[in-house]
Design an enzyme around this catalytic site. Structure first.
Site, PDB file in Angstrom:
ATOM      1  N   ASP A   1      50.332 -73.514 -32.280  1.00 52.58           N
ATOM      2  CA  ASP A   1      49.542 -72.555 -31.490  1.00 52.58           C
ATOM      3  C   ASP A   1      48.089 -72.991 -31.245  1.00 52.58           C
ATOM      4  OD1 ASP A   1      51.837 -71.037 -31.623  1.00 52.58           O
ATOM      5  OD2 ASP A   1      51.117 -69.770 -33.264  1.00 52.58           O
TER       6      ASP A   1
ATOM      7  N   ARG B   1      51.908 -67.510 -29.703  1.00 55.05           N
ATOM      8  CA  ARG B   1      51.594 -66.214 -30.321  1.00 55.05           C
ATOM      9  C   ARG B   1      50.489 -65.534 -29.510  1.00 55.05           C
ATOM     10  NH1 ARG B   1      53.434 -64.524 -35.338  1.00 55.05           N
ATOM     11  NH2 ARG B   1      53.958 -66.620 -35.987  1.00 55.05           N
TER      12      ARG B   1
ATOM     13  N   ASP C   1      47.318 -69.713 -39.902  1.00 57.39           N
ATOM     14  CA  ASP C   1      46.325 -68.807 -40.509  1.00 57.39           C
ATOM     15  C   ASP C   1      46.913 -67.941 -41.628  1.00 57.39           C
ATOM     16  OD1 ASP C   1      47.814 -67.414 -38.645  1.00 57.39           O
ATOM     17  OD2 ASP C   1      46.100 -66.523 -37.603  1.00 57.39           O
TER      18      ASP C   1
ATOM     19  N   ASP D   1      45.517 -72.134 -32.822  1.00 51.34           N
ATOM     20  CA  ASP D   1      44.760 -70.877 -32.796  1.00 51.34           C
ATOM     21  C   ASP D   1      43.838 -70.721 -34.001  1.00 51.34           C
ATOM     22  OD1 ASP D   1      46.787 -70.659 -34.636  1.00 51.34           O
ATOM     23  OD2 ASP D   1      47.428 -68.661 -34.035  1.00 51.34           O
TER      24      ASP D   1
ATOM     25  N   GLY E   1      55.597 -71.099 -39.481  1.00 47.26           N
ATOM     26  CA  GLY E   1      56.387 -71.819 -38.471  1.00 47.26           C
ATOM     27  C   GLY E   1      56.200 -73.321 -38.633  1.00 47.26           C
TER      28      GLY E   1
ATOM     29  N   THR F   1      50.128 -75.899 -36.976  1.00 47.54           N
ATOM     30  CA  THR F   1      50.771 -74.882 -36.133  1.00 47.54           C
ATOM     31  C   THR F   1      50.712 -75.347 -34.689  1.00 47.54           C
ATOM     32  OG1 THR F   1      50.552 -72.674 -35.147  1.00 47.54           O
ATOM     33  CG2 THR F   1      48.589 -73.529 -36.201  1.00 47.54           C
TER      34      THR F   1
ATOM     35  N   ARG G   1      58.622 -67.800 -44.111  1.00 50.09           N
ATOM     36  CA  ARG G   1      57.575 -66.772 -44.021  1.00 50.09           C
ATOM     37  C   ARG G   1      57.933 -65.776 -45.126  1.00 50.09           C
ATOM     38  NH1 ARG G   1      55.156 -67.769 -38.998  1.00 50.09           N
ATOM     39  NH2 ARG G   1      56.545 -68.377 -37.307  1.00 50.09           N
TER      40      ARG G   1
END
Ligand code: F6P
Length: 323
Positions: A128, A172, A103, A130, A11, A126, A72
């Site tokens: 996110d 996510r 990741d 995360d 993304g 990202t 992706r």
């Protein structure tokens, strides 16, 4: 190392362009040739390459998205796909890689390294936030600011009609955007994947705020929350709670675009330079991170086995302030 390939994958995130610019300019500063790889691993497999010059990255620092485009790739998940990608890199005489992504992108580079010994440094990009091993990932700050701006606007209309809004944010499986946009936007409740929230608890909370003369309420729901989507939660709440008229807004890909904040531009610039300097110093199979303002290099195996936990204090503060 003479020729370094740079690409963005997964993304897109605001600030990726600033990271590409930093990699290209720092690479040229250190007398390297930099090759841009279009469309992430898809472009790598197809040999979609472009030589990058100092001026190839002019006027992109302030732009959202990624000038190298992203994808992706399903094919790269296979060993055959990775071998094709490696053959293309070899043909182009690329002897090091810098990939900017989340990741999944990091895992892709790790496999290429294990199977073909291709040296690489990953830059975490990202929205996110995360990925362990760095306080912040590129794009998270911009996305959270975008979410807060949207929440402020929704609050105006919520107040005008005494309405209860459920606002779904991205992330996510991570609640970072939710918890911090919720604190900054004054949410009455924040539902995140890292914590169980039952519909009963939520209704109790809304009841309590209703009885304290609140004239509108905003609930932030992380898309990966275990209690369901904002739409599902709103439906359950509406059935049992008629104090407010209920509405749902899903912020979606709005959070991925837009001008990166100063914070994301600086983070991306620092990480881009660090990635080039790290590769030159022999770092490989690593992700660059910035922790407490210090640049660090995290080995794939060491960080990818750890979860990135929401800071416990954020949860505590959100609860104290939402009474
Ligand atoms: O990882 C970034 C992210 O925006 C997540 O927050 C979201 O779940 C996902 O990507 C959406 O992916 P796509 O753009 O492929 O629909």
């Amino acid at each position: 190392m003479k020729r370094i390939g740079v690409f963005t994958s997964g993304g897109d995130a605001p600030g990726m362009n600033a990271a590409i610019r930093a990699v290209v300019r720092a690479g040229i500063f250190y007398k390297k040739e930099i090759i841009g790889i279009y469309r992430g691993y898809e472009g790598m497999i197809e040999g979609d390459f472009v030589p990058m010059e100092v001026r190839s990255v002019s006027n992109i620092l302030q732009r959202g998205g990624t000038m190298l485009k992203s994808a992706r790739s399903k094919e790269f998940l296979t060993k055959e796909g990775r071998t094709k990608a490696f053959e293309q890199l070899k043909k182009m005489k690329i002897d090091g890689l810098i990939g900017i992504g989340g990741d999944g992108s990091f895992a892709g580079m790790h496999h290429l390294y294990l199977e073909h010994k291709m040296p690489y440094v990953c830059i975490p990009g990202t929205i996110d936030n995360d990925i362990p091993g760095t306080d912040f990932t590129i794009g998270y700050d911009t996305a959270t600011n975008t979410a807060v701006n949207a929440i402020d606007k929704i609050r105006d209309t919520a107040l005008s009609h005494n309405r209860l809004f459920f606002i779904e944010v991205m992330g996510r499986d991570s609640g970072y955007i939710a918890i911090n946009s919720g604190i900054a936007g004054g949410a009455v409740a924040i539902i995140i994947p890292e914590e169980e929230t039952s519909i009963e608890e939520l209704i109790e909370k809304l009841d309590a705020s209703g009885s304290q003369n609140k004239t509108s309420s905003l609930v932030i729901v992380a898309e990966g929350g275990k209690s369901g989507s904002a739409m599902e939660i709103a439906k359950k709440v509406q059935e049992r709670f008629s104090y407010f008229d209920t509405k749902v807004t899903i912020l979606g890909h709005l959070q991925r675009g837009g001008t990166p904040t100063y914070f994301d531009r600086v983070l991306a610039s620092k990480m881009g330079v660090a990635a080039i300097e790290g590769l030159e110093a022999g770092q490989t199979d690593v992700m660059v991170g910035i922790v407490h303002k210090e640049v660090i290099f995290n080995k794939f195996d060491e960080i990818m086995s750890q979860p990135k936990d929401i800071h416990k204090d954020d949860l505590r503060i959100a609860k104290i302030l939402s009474i």
